[in-house]
Design an enzyme around this catalytic site. Structure first.
Site, PDB file in Angstrom:
ATOM      1  N   SER A  12       0.618  -1.412  -0.206  1.00  0.00           N
ATOM      2  CA  SER A  12       0.263   0.044  -0.422  1.00  0.00           C
ATOM      3  C   SER A  12       0.692   1.186   0.061  1.00  0.00           C
ATOM      4  O   SER A  12       0.418   2.327   0.106  1.00  0.00           O
ATOM      5  CB  SER A  12      -0.775   0.155   0.883  1.00  0.00           C
ATOM      6  OG  SER A  12      -2.110  -0.901   1.298  1.00  0.00           O
ATOM      7  N   SER A  57      -9.820   1.299   3.338  1.00  0.00           N
ATOM      8  CA  SER A  57     -10.587   0.110   1.960  1.00  0.00           C
ATOM      9  C   SER A  57      -9.342   0.107   0.318  1.00  0.00           C
ATOM     10  O   SER A  57      -9.551   1.075  -0.419  1.00  0.00           O
ATOM     11  CB  SER A  57     -11.895   0.866   0.913  1.00  0.00           C
ATOM     12  OG  SER A  57     -12.037  -0.559   0.730  1.00  0.00           O
ATOM     13  N   ARG A  96       0.225   8.451   4.701  1.00  0.00           N
ATOM     14  CA  ARG A  96      -0.379   8.560   6.103  1.00  0.00           C
ATOM     15  C   ARG A  96       0.494   9.785   7.318  1.00  0.00           C
ATOM     16  O   ARG A  96       1.831   9.713   6.338  1.00  0.00           O
ATOM     17  CB  ARG A  96       0.492   6.977   7.029  1.00  0.00           C
ATOM     18  CG  ARG A  96      -1.110   6.199   6.841  1.00  0.00           C
ATOM     19  CD  ARG A  96      -0.207   5.089   7.590  1.00  0.00           C
ATOM     20  NE  ARG A  96      -1.270   3.708   6.905  1.00  0.00           N
ATOM     21  CZ  ARG A  96      -2.334   3.811   7.206  1.00  0.00           C
ATOM     22  NH1 ARG A  96      -2.425   4.002   7.912  1.00  0.00           N
ATOM     23  NH2 ARG A  96      -2.823   2.563   6.215  1.00  0.00           N
ATOM     24  N   ASN A 104       1.630 -11.651   7.033  1.00  0.00           N
ATOM     25  CA  ASN A 104       0.728 -12.775   7.613  1.00  0.00           C
ATOM     26  C   ASN A 104       1.148 -12.426   9.598  1.00  0.00           C
ATOM     27  O   ASN A 104       1.022 -13.648  10.231  1.00  0.00           O
ATOM     28  CB  ASN A 104       0.185 -13.257   7.697  1.00  0.00           C
ATOM     29  CG  ASN A 104      -0.721 -14.284   8.158  1.00  0.00           C
ATOM     30  OD1 ASN A 104      -2.314 -13.388   8.703  1.00  0.00           O
ATOM     31  ND2 ASN A 104      -1.326 -15.453   8.117  1.00  0.00           N
TER      32      ASN A 104
HETATM   33  C1  LIG Z   1      -3.897  -1.174   6.038  1.00  0.00           C
HETATM   34  C2  LIG Z   1      -2.685  -2.535   5.230  1.00  0.00           C
HETATM   35  C3  LIG Z   1      -2.100  -3.089   6.993  1.00  0.00           C
HETATM   36  S1  LIG Z   1      -3.987  -3.913   4.615  1.00  0.00           S
HETATM   37  C4  LIG Z   1      -3.720  -2.435   3.124  1.00  0.00           C
HETATM   38  C5  LIG Z   1      -3.341  -3.704   2.822  1.00  0.00           C
HETATM   39  N1  LIG Z   1      -2.494  -4.942   2.329  1.00  0.00           N
HETATM   40  C6  LIG Z   1      -3.688  -5.812   1.445  1.00  0.00           C
HETATM   41  O1  LIG Z   1      -5.271  -5.060   1.927  1.00  0.00           O
HETATM   42  C7  LIG Z   1      -3.276  -6.981   1.829  1.00  0.00           C
HETATM   43  C8  LIG Z   1      -4.311  -8.348   2.688  1.00  0.00           C
HETATM   44  C9  LIG Z   1      -3.888  -9.386   2.900  1.00  0.00           C
HETATM   45  C10 LIG Z   1      -2.246  -9.033   3.667  1.00  0.00           C
HETATM   46  C11 LIG Z   1      -1.627 -11.075   3.984  1.00  0.00           C
HETATM   47  N2  LIG Z   1      -3.268 -11.516   5.153  1.00  0.00           N
HETATM   48  C12 LIG Z   1      -4.002 -12.508   5.183  1.00  0.00           C
HETATM   49  O2  LIG Z   1      -4.132 -12.810   4.202  1.00  0.00           O
HETATM   50  C13 LIG Z   1      -4.113 -12.436   6.441  1.00  0.00           C
HETATM   51  N3  LIG Z   1      -5.121 -13.395   6.356  1.00  0.00           N
HETATM   52  C14 LIG Z   1      -0.431 -11.173   5.006  1.00  0.00           C
HETATM   53  O3  LIG Z   1      -0.428 -10.426   5.662  1.00  0.00           O
HETATM   54  O4  LIG Z   1      -0.128 -11.162   3.523  1.00  0.00           O
HETATM   55  C15 LIG Z   1      -1.581  -2.441   2.728  1.00  0.00           C
HETATM   56  O5  LIG Z   1      -0.594  -2.750   2.278  1.00  0.00           O
HETATM   57  N4  LIG Z   1      -2.326  -1.975   3.326  1.00  0.00           N
HETATM   58  C16 LIG Z   1      -2.069  -2.339   4.910  1.00  0.00           C
HETATM   59  C17 LIG Z   1      -1.280  -0.970   5.212  1.00  0.00           C
HETATM   60  O6  LIG Z   1      -2.025  -0.269   4.318  1.00  0.00           O
HETATM   61  O7  LIG Z   1      -0.522  -0.502   6.083  1.00  0.00           O
END
Ligand SMILES: CC1(C)S[C@@H]2[C@H](NC(=O)CCCC[C@H](NC(=O)C[NH3+])C(=O)[O-])C(=O)N2[C@H]1C(=O)[O-]
Length: 351
Positions: free
Chosen positions: A62, A160, A287, A329
């Protein structure tokens, strides 16, 4: 005014903590008045054993949202889009609510649900199901619109990915060219970001790169090499590839006003709190973290399968830090990796 020297032992301690919590490796690059400082720990490839290397590229997740926000805000600066216009003025019929504006997308206040919550509810199966898939942005918006909206437009902050998929659609519709071309023309070329690219839906990371390792949900299950994927589930919300030097060049150039007008920089850095402690804020695709020493840093974080990233700079652009751990994760890794910010920007804690 004098600024504290970075606490490089503290940076290294945060990187080692990331490893202790399950990252195969981690790295950080600090750019400041006294030049560049880099630190690496562990490996960028668990099979070859090749050491982590700050010249290696990785998926920034992101942090891509700030690249997308810059491109969109340049179009606003050029009068080709209005921040407070309805999205549907530019993408007729896309959204079910005419009240959702361009600004709502950039501030995560649209109320559009995030389809990734369901998509990745089961981490490895969810990832394996999409890692080679190519989605159209319309498909991703469709996944979101099948879910209940999370808030009335403008009423509350609710992060989102859908918002920035729509931002990518606005960029392509307004310019009549691809997102890749707009990143290239408006950010990558002007800043000479030689190791930054948007190659969606290519699955490989070109050139020297870090391999990313996804932790399964099941405790003790082996790590999954998640390096190759289309990242088509994210596109303008998360599919950029970069390296620490380019990220620091990007965040410092942005803060120094090289990419947007002063008026647009004011808009982009006008933030609202996203946490109860009021130390975390969100502006327009950007941010702001308020650190314990009073320093405010602007940038973005990233979480994509196998990679956690932080990319932040001070408002005057004199200091920047990018940090990455090649796992995901694993929330504890992301949290301790964030410790590089305090060490780099606040320096050694007073005795
Ligand atoms: C708001 C956040 C944290 S999530 C958002 C975006 N990443 C995603 O939407 C990926 C979500 C799944 C990632 C996955 N997690 C899972 O599958 C959990 N079941 C993993 O950890 O690899 C990003 O990048 N942003 C981060 C941000 O802006 O810091």
């Amino acid at each position: 005014p004098a600024v504290p020297a970075p606490d490089l032992e503290g940076v290294t301690a945060a990187l080692n903590a990331a490893m202790a919590n399950g990252a195969p490796g981690a790295m950080a690059r600090f750019t400041g008045p006294d030049g560049v400082r880099t630190r690496t720990v562990g490996v960028r490839d668990r099979v070859s054993g090749e050491a982590m290397d700050t010249r290696a590229r990785f998926r920034i997740g992101s942090v891509s949202k700030t690249f997308s926000s810059v491109v969109l805000l340049q179009l606003v600066d050029e009068g080709r889009l209005e921040l407070d216009a309805p999205v549907n003025r530019y993408l007729p019929g896309l959204l079910p609510d005419e009240r959702i504006t361009v600004r709502h997308l950039l501030t995560h206040r649209s109320g559009l649900a995030d389809y990734t919550d369901q998509m990745f509810a089961r981490t490895v199966p969810g990832f394996e199901a999409v890692r080679n898939r190519v989605f159209s942005p319309q498909e991703l918006v469709g996944l979101s619109l099948a879910l209940p909206r999370t808030t009335e437009p403008g009423a509350a902050y609710k992060y989102s990915n859908t918002n920035f998929v729509v931002v990518g659609m606005l960029i392509e519709k307004t310019t009549g060219t691809s997102l890749a071309r707009q990143y290239e023309r408006r950010v990558i070329k002007p800043l000479n970001l030689r190791h930054t690219s948007y190659v969606h839906p290519e699955t490989r990371i070109q050139g020297q790169h870090v391999r990313g390792y996804l932790h399964p949900d099941e405790e003790g299950a082996p790590l999954v090499d998640s390096t190759e994927q289309t990242v088509s589930w994210a596109q303008a919300a998360g599919a950029v590839i970069s390296d620490p030097a380019d990220l620091n060049t990007f965040t410092t150039a942005l803060m120094r006003g090289r990419l947007l007008s002063p008026r647009m920089m004011d808009a982009m850095t006008t933030v609202t709190p996203t946490d109860a402690a009021q130390t975390r804020f969100y502006g327009l695709g950007l941010r702001r973290y308020d650190l314990s020493c009073g320093t405010q840093v602007y940038g973005h974080t990233g979480t994509v399968q196998g990679f956690y990233t932080y990319a932040f700079a001070t408002r005057d652009g004199r200091r920047a830090l990018s940090a990455m751990a090649n796992t995901s994760n694993r929330g504890a890794v992301n949290t301790v990796l964030g410790g590089t910010l305090e060490a780099a920007f606040c320096g050694k804690p007073a005795k």
